[in-house]
Design a protein around this motif. Structure first.
Motif, short mmCIF file in Angstrom:
data_model
loop_
_atom_site.label_atom_id
_atom_site.label_comp_id
_atom_site.label_asym_id
_atom_site.label_seq_id
_atom_site.Cartn_x
_atom_site.Cartn_y
_atom_site.Cartn_z
N LYS A 240 0.83 -1.20 0.00
CA LYS A 240 0.00 0.00 0.00
C LYS A 240 0.87 1.26 0.00
O LYS A 240 0.59 2.23 -0.70
CB LYS A 240 -0.93 0.02 1.21
CG LYS A 240 -2.12 -0.88 1.06
CD LYS A 240 -3.02 -0.77 2.28
CE LYS A 240 -4.17 -1.76 2.17
NZ LYS A 240 -5.07 -1.71 3.33
N LYS B 175 1.63 6.77 -6.69
CA LYS B 175 0.55 7.69 -7.01
C LYS B 175 1.01 9.13 -6.81
O LYS B 175 0.74 10.01 -7.63
CB LYS B 175 -0.66 7.41 -6.12
CG LYS B 175 -1.90 7.07 -6.85
CD LYS B 175 -3.05 6.89 -5.87
CE LYS B 175 -4.06 5.99 -6.54
NZ LYS B 175 -5.24 5.77 -5.73
N ASN B 176 1.70 9.38 -5.71
CA ASN B 176 2.20 10.73 -5.43
C ASN B 176 3.21 11.16 -6.50
O ASN B 176 3.20 12.30 -6.96
CB ASN B 176 2.83 10.81 -4.04
CG ASN B 176 1.78 10.78 -2.93
OD1 ASN B 176 0.63 11.13 -3.17
ND2 ASN B 176 2.18 10.37 -1.74
N GLU C 11 1.00 4.10 -2.87
CA GLU C 11 0.74 5.50 -2.55
C GLU C 11 1.90 6.38 -3.00
O GLU C 11 1.70 7.47 -3.56
CB GLU C 11 0.51 5.66 -1.04
CG GLU C 11 -0.33 6.87 -0.74
CD GLU C 11 -0.93 6.79 0.65
OE1 GLU C 11 -0.73 7.76 1.37
OE2 GLU C 11 -1.57 5.78 0.98
#
Length: 157
Positions: free
Chosen positions: A15, A22-23, A19
């Motif tokens: 996860k 994604k950032n 993340e």
């Protein structure tokens, strides 16, 4: 218990990695968007400059094309005027050539018609002889048949 903790740890890491990705993607998109915003005026100016250069080039090529066409027209007119002096000679030559070919044609046509007439006469004569021979043969055959019939009648009597 340890296995469950490891699985939990792995999922947590997964996860976190997602993340972070994604950032990073958001940052990258923001940076590339900013670049595009900064590039838009540069692209517009480059486009305008290219359009101006293309227009100048087109105008130059169009002028060259027009001057070339004008020169070709002048040459064609000169050529026409030179050739127009030979027009009478050409017509005279053409008339002589047609006349000579006409006489050759008429001579050949006359020879052909003579041969045709001769061939017709020959064929008519041949047909005449053939018919005469056929009539003669028919006459003798009928005469023979008549004599045969008469003989048969006399034998019967």
């Amino acid at each position: 218990f340890i296995m469950a903790k490891q699985v939990e740890q792995l999922e947590k890491e997964k996860k976190e990695l997602q993340e972070r990705l994604k950032n990073q993607e958001k940052k990258f998109l923001a940076i590339s968007g900013m670049k595009r915003l900064e590039e838009i005026p540069l692209i517009k100016t480059a486009y305008e400059e290219q359009r101006v250069r293309d227009m100048e080039l087109w105008e130059q090529q169009e002028e060259e094309r027009i001057t070339t066409l004008q020169l070709e027209r002048e040459k064609a007119l000169e050529h026409k005027s030179r050739l127009s002096r030979m027009l009478e000679d050409r017509d005279l030559f053409e008339a002589r050539l047609k006349a000579s070919r006409r006489t050759v044609y008429e001579d050949k046509l006359k020879q052909f018609q003579e041969r045709l007439a001769e061939e017709r006469r020959n064929r008519l004569e041949e047909r005449k002889k053939q018919r005469k021979e056929e009539r003669r043969i028919t006459y003798y055959r009928e005469k023979e048949e008549e004599e045969q019939r008469l003989r048969e009648e006399q034998l019967l009597k």
